[in-house]
Design an enzyme around this catalytic site. Sequence first.
Site, PDB file in Angstrom:
ATOM      1  N   LYS A  77      49.146  16.513 -12.777  1.00 34.93           N
ATOM      2  CA  LYS A  77      48.041  15.621 -13.132  1.00 34.93           C
ATOM      3  C   LYS A  77      48.513  14.177 -13.008  1.00 34.93           C
ATOM      4  O   LYS A  77      49.644  13.850 -13.405  1.00 34.93           O
ATOM      5  CB  LYS A  77      47.594  15.925 -14.562  1.00 34.93           C
ATOM      6  CG  LYS A  77      46.346  15.166 -15.004  1.00 34.93           C
ATOM      7  CD  LYS A  77      45.891  15.635 -16.376  1.00 34.93           C
ATOM      8  CE  LYS A  77      44.644  14.935 -16.873  1.00 34.93           C
ATOM      9  NZ  LYS A  77      44.198  15.455 -18.178  1.00 34.93           N
ATOM     10  N   SER A 152      39.402  17.101 -18.347  1.00 34.42           N
ATOM     11  CA  SER A 152      39.768  16.071 -17.397  1.00 34.42           C
ATOM     12  C   SER A 152      40.781  16.511 -16.347  1.00 34.42           C
ATOM     13  O   SER A 152      40.881  15.901 -15.287  1.00 34.42           O
ATOM     14  CB  SER A 152      40.301  14.861 -18.146  1.00 34.42           C
ATOM     15  OG  SER A 152      41.537  15.171 -18.787  1.00 34.42           O
ATOM     16  N   SER A 176      41.135  19.459 -22.156  1.00 29.00           N
ATOM     17  CA  SER A 176      41.243  19.113 -20.735  1.00 29.00           C
ATOM     18  C   SER A 176      42.068  20.046 -19.870  1.00 29.00           C
ATOM     19  O   SER A 176      42.060  19.890 -18.652  1.00 29.00           O
ATOM     20  CB  SER A 176      41.776  17.699 -20.583  1.00 29.00           C
ATOM     21  OG  SER A 176      40.736  16.794 -20.805  1.00 29.00           O
TER      22      SER A 176
HETATM   23  N1  GLN Z   1      36.580  16.046 -22.723  1.00 27.78           N
HETATM   24  C1  GLN Z   1      37.329  15.446 -23.789  1.00 27.78           C
HETATM   25  C2  GLN Z   1      37.224  13.955 -23.723  1.00 27.78           C
HETATM   26  O1  GLN Z   1      36.485  13.505 -22.913  1.00 27.78           O
HETATM   27  C3  GLN Z   1      38.756  15.892 -23.734  1.00 27.78           C
HETATM   28  C4  GLN Z   1      39.621  15.130 -22.813  1.00 27.78           C
HETATM   29  C5  GLN Z   1      41.024  15.595 -22.812  1.00 27.78           C
HETATM   30  O2  GLN Z   1      41.343  16.650 -23.345  1.00 27.78           O
HETATM   31  N2  GLN Z   1      41.889  14.781 -22.234  1.00 27.78           N
HETATM   32  O3  GLN Z   1      37.832  13.221 -24.440  1.00 27.78           O
END
Ligand code: GLN
Length: 499
Positions: A77, A152, A176
């Site tokens: 990532k 994400s 994410s």
């Molecule tokens: N979807 C969640 C957010 O927008 C989680 C993001 C994540 O786990 N980095 O914050």
Amino acid sequence: MNTPATLAETRDAVVSGARSAVEICREALGRIEAANPSLHAFHTVTGERALVRAAEIDSNRNAFRGAPLAGVPVGLKDNICTNGVRTTASSRILEYFVPPYDATVVTRLHAAGAIIVGKTNCDEFAMGSSTENSAFGPSRNPWALDRIPGGSSGGSAVAVAAGITPLSLGSETGGSIRQPAAMCGVFGLKPTYGRVSRYGLLAFGSSLDQIGPLTRTARDAAIALGVVAGADQADSTASHEAVADYAAALTGDVRGLRVGVPSRLLETGVDADILRAVNTAIEALRARGATIVDIELPHAKYAIPVYYLVATAEASSNLARYDGVRYGLRDRQNELDAMYSGTREKGFGAEVKRRIMLGTYVLSAGYYDAYYLKAQQVRTLILRDYAQAFERVDVVAMPTSPIPPFRIGERVSDPLQMYLADVFTVSANLAGLPAVSVPCGFTKPVAPKPGVAAAGEGGLPIGLQLIGRAFDEATILRTADAYERDTEWWKQAPPIANR
Ligand code: GLN
């Protein structure tokens, strides 16, 4: 249909000499070249470096005999720092940022014989659930190219689902890894808070962030976790708790295991196909000898507001460092204040700005008690719910996502709708618990958007989530592995993986 090779198969082939690391690396690079234009899983491809490293492994095959990831291609990532390789967090503000050091997980992957083939697309600073917040455009779901892959860590999930790499690393603040794993039909593991060093991970919510693997199987995730987990001098939040032999824990035996299901929580708002698939999966565990127990998580309904207060507060503080002075983009202005604000105005996207503003507001002197403090108090209640549940059960099971992957663009104008997709994932982060998502079925076929080629049978992947006690990754991995032995969902691959 061919199932793309697993991490374990890939490593075994290299160690036994059946295949060379260079050949495997070339194949991964070839698949990136073929599939990336339609999927946008990778921002940056490190082909030359990867081939040099692969040749090193081939010429020292004996030295890598015991290496758990010998010759395994990996996608990282793009919020995980790589020495000499651009690390953007999918943000304009870091578009040309080249870190002078490797994250600890990268050093450990390297030492285990892994070959990093590139940096994967994600939501900007990991803020999002769809990769649509990437400054460089969304990734696409390999099962339906007009849909989001989740986020994400969407690019990392796509890389594994499309058979490009058998392992990717993602990061979690609130789902994410698990959510894109579910939406792409692959395995995802969010370790216990503190299990894996975050040194070199671009910080989002420091009391929530964890790095973890995306793979095809529970076994592969167990192997990868064994490599990256453990204490680290460079990160005081990395725990000294002993690292278990996760792969050895995969006995296939779940007799007597108590699986808690928060059935009340699942009564509303869950897609019917997802609920059906998850219930069938829970029945499969029962058939293998597990006991199913109904549990209550009374404060779970507050998880979304609590998470979006805590995460934005921490993000507003963590992102203060991107001011044009130290890293990345600088908007050249004569006045210092104008340079700061110009840099942040040009460098950050809409969602990141929204969160910095929200987070700054909830930390402000006048509102701290009403929002941030209150959220921290409710966070403790959520944690206690789990502590109580784990007095009666060993594992908590529920869907990873309440909804299947939606169409690209469908939810971007409504951030609240987007946040609601995280309802089942954020509480494990708030409570610091380990959790996995394992493929457990497909929705009924969905019609592709006119003009977009149909992928697969037309159904969209579904993930079963298993949450465990702190530092008990072994039990959730054992449960998931036992489930995989009875089912073939993990073997499914979208047509693009076989092209
Ligand atoms: N979807 C969640 C957010 O927008 C989680 C993001 C994540 O786990 N980095 O914050």
